[in-house]
Design a protein around this motif. Structure first.
Motif, PDB file in Angstrom:
ATOM      1  N   GLU A   1      -5.630   4.914  10.542  1.00  0.00           N
ATOM      2  CA  GLU A   1      -7.052   4.575  10.460  1.00  0.00           C
ATOM      3  C   GLU A   1      -7.370   3.840   9.161  1.00  0.00           C
ATOM      4  O   GLU A   1      -8.113   2.863   9.159  1.00  0.00           O
ATOM      5  CB  GLU A   1      -7.891   5.850  10.556  1.00  0.00           C
ATOM      6  N   TYR A   2      -6.777   4.291   8.056  1.00  0.00           N
ATOM      7  CA  TYR A   2      -7.011   3.615   6.777  1.00  0.00           C
ATOM      8  C   TYR A   2      -6.504   2.177   6.835  1.00  0.00           C
ATOM      9  O   TYR A   2      -7.178   1.249   6.372  1.00  0.00           O
ATOM     10  CB  TYR A   2      -6.332   4.366   5.629  1.00  0.00           C
ATOM     11  N   LEU A   3      -5.296   1.971   7.384  1.00  0.00           N
ATOM     12  CA  LEU A   3      -4.747   0.614   7.466  1.00  0.00           C
ATOM     13  C   LEU A   3      -5.633  -0.295   8.307  1.00  0.00           C
ATOM     14  O   LEU A   3      -5.871  -1.442   7.944  1.00  0.00           O
ATOM     15  CB  LEU A   3      -3.329   0.651   8.051  1.00  0.00           C
TER      16      LEU A   3
ATOM     17  N   ASP B   1      -6.196  -2.057  15.938  1.00  0.00           N
ATOM     18  CA  ASP B   1      -5.189  -1.001  15.925  1.00  0.00           C
ATOM     19  C   ASP B   1      -3.892  -1.452  16.588  1.00  0.00           C
ATOM     20  O   ASP B   1      -2.806  -1.107  16.146  1.00  0.00           O
ATOM     21  CB  ASP B   1      -5.721   0.288  16.553  1.00  0.00           C
TER      22      ASP B   1
ATOM     23  N   HIS C   1      -8.496  -4.737   8.052  1.00  0.00           N
ATOM     24  CA  HIS C   1      -9.419  -5.412   8.974  1.00  0.00           C
ATOM     25  C   HIS C   1      -8.707  -6.109  10.141  1.00  0.00           C
ATOM     26  O   HIS C   1      -9.006  -7.256  10.480  1.00  0.00           O
ATOM     27  CB  HIS C   1     -10.317  -6.411   8.240  1.00  0.00           C
TER      28      HIS C   1
ATOM     29  N   ILE D   1       0.200   6.864   4.370  1.00  0.00           N
ATOM     30  CA  ILE D   1      -1.124   6.298   4.653  1.00  0.00           C
ATOM     31  C   ILE D   1      -1.443   6.541   6.120  1.00  0.00           C
ATOM     32  O   ILE D   1      -0.561   6.530   6.974  1.00  0.00           O
ATOM     33  CB  ILE D   1      -1.168   4.782   4.311  1.00  0.00           C
ATOM     34  N   SER D   2      -2.711   6.770   6.411  1.00  0.00           N
ATOM     35  CA  SER D   2      -3.109   6.987   7.802  1.00  0.00           C
ATOM     36  C   SER D   2      -3.276   5.643   8.508  1.00  0.00           C
ATOM     37  O   SER D   2      -3.597   4.625   7.887  1.00  0.00           O
ATOM     38  CB  SER D   2      -4.417   7.772   7.873  1.00  0.00           C
TER      39      SER D   2
ATOM     40  N   GLY E   1       0.089   8.551  11.069  1.00  0.00           N
ATOM     41  CA  GLY E   1       0.191   7.661   9.930  1.00  0.00           C
ATOM     42  C   GLY E   1       1.595   7.167   9.670  1.00  0.00           C
ATOM     43  O   GLY E   1       2.464   7.224  10.532  1.00  0.00           O
TER      44      GLY E   1
ATOM     45  N   ASN F   1      -8.879  -0.022   8.876  1.00  0.00           N
ATOM     46  CA  ASN F   1     -10.131  -0.303   8.161  1.00  0.00           C
ATOM     47  C   ASN F   1      -9.911  -1.144   6.907  1.00  0.00           C
ATOM     48  O   ASN F   1     -10.724  -2.016   6.595  1.00  0.00           O
ATOM     49  CB  ASN F   1     -10.833   1.010   7.788  1.00  0.00           C
ATOM     50  N   HIS F   2      -8.847  -0.891   6.194  1.00  0.00           N
ATOM     51  CA  HIS F   2      -8.591  -1.588   4.936  1.00  0.00           C
ATOM     52  C   HIS F   2      -8.131  -3.031   5.152  1.00  0.00           C
ATOM     53  O   HIS F   2      -8.532  -3.931   4.420  1.00  0.00           O
ATOM     54  CB  HIS F   2      -7.552  -0.815   4.117  1.00  0.00           C
TER      55      HIS F   2
ATOM     56  N   THR G   1       1.179   4.655  -2.399  1.00  0.00           N
ATOM     57  CA  THR G   1       0.694   5.939  -1.894  1.00  0.00           C
ATOM     58  C   THR G   1       1.756   6.792  -1.202  1.00  0.00           C
ATOM     59  O   THR G   1       1.551   7.978  -1.034  1.00  0.00           O
ATOM     60  CB  THR G   1      -0.450   5.723  -0.892  1.00  0.00           C
TER      61      THR G   1
ATOM     62  N   ILE H   1       0.844  -1.198   0.000  1.00  0.00           N
ATOM     63  CA  ILE H   1       0.000   0.000   0.000  1.00  0.00           C
ATOM     64  C   ILE H   1       0.880   1.249   0.000  1.00  0.00           C
ATOM     65  O   ILE H   1       0.634   2.203  -0.748  1.00  0.00           O
ATOM     66  CB  ILE H   1      -0.952   0.002   1.210  1.00  0.00           C
TER      67      ILE H   1
END
Length: 104
Positions: A22-24, A32, A29, A19-20, A54, A26-27, A16, A12
């Motif tokens: 939060e994105y990792l 934290d 799954h 990356i944040s 991030g 959610n993406h 990019t 990823i």
């Protein structure tokens, strides 16, 4: 497996560069704490810069994930192949060895 997640994170980031967290979460799954643990390991390897918000890719020229991460992938299959090679040393040259196709 930890290394699969870490490789996904690096893939990823290669696309990019930043990356944040939060994105990792959610993406990919995962929790934290799991993602943070992976990020700390990648940071120790000098591959990323992990901050509160991030992650940034440090090694811009990273084309392939490091051997450190690859060494644990398909460990059982690699051991099976190594065992086959070791067994082959004890066979006569006229004997045949069959290897199941799912290990090739």
């Amino acid at each position: 497996m930890d290394n699969d997640r870490q490789e996904q994170i690096l893939d990823i980031l290669k696309a990019t560069k930043y990356i944040s967290l939060e994105y990792l979460i959610n993406h990919l799954h995962y929790s934290d704490s799991t993602i943070r643990r992976d990020l700390r390991k990648l940071e120790k390897l000098g591959l990323i810069k992990y901050s509160t918000g991030g992650v940034t890719l440090i090694k811009e020229d990273l084309k392939e994930n490091p051997l450190v991460l690859k060494s644990d992938i398909n460990k059982e299959q690699k051991k099976y192949i190594a065992d086959l090679n070791y067994a082959y040393l004890f066979l006569n040259l006229n004997e045949n060895v069959a290897t199941p196709s799912f290990y090739l």
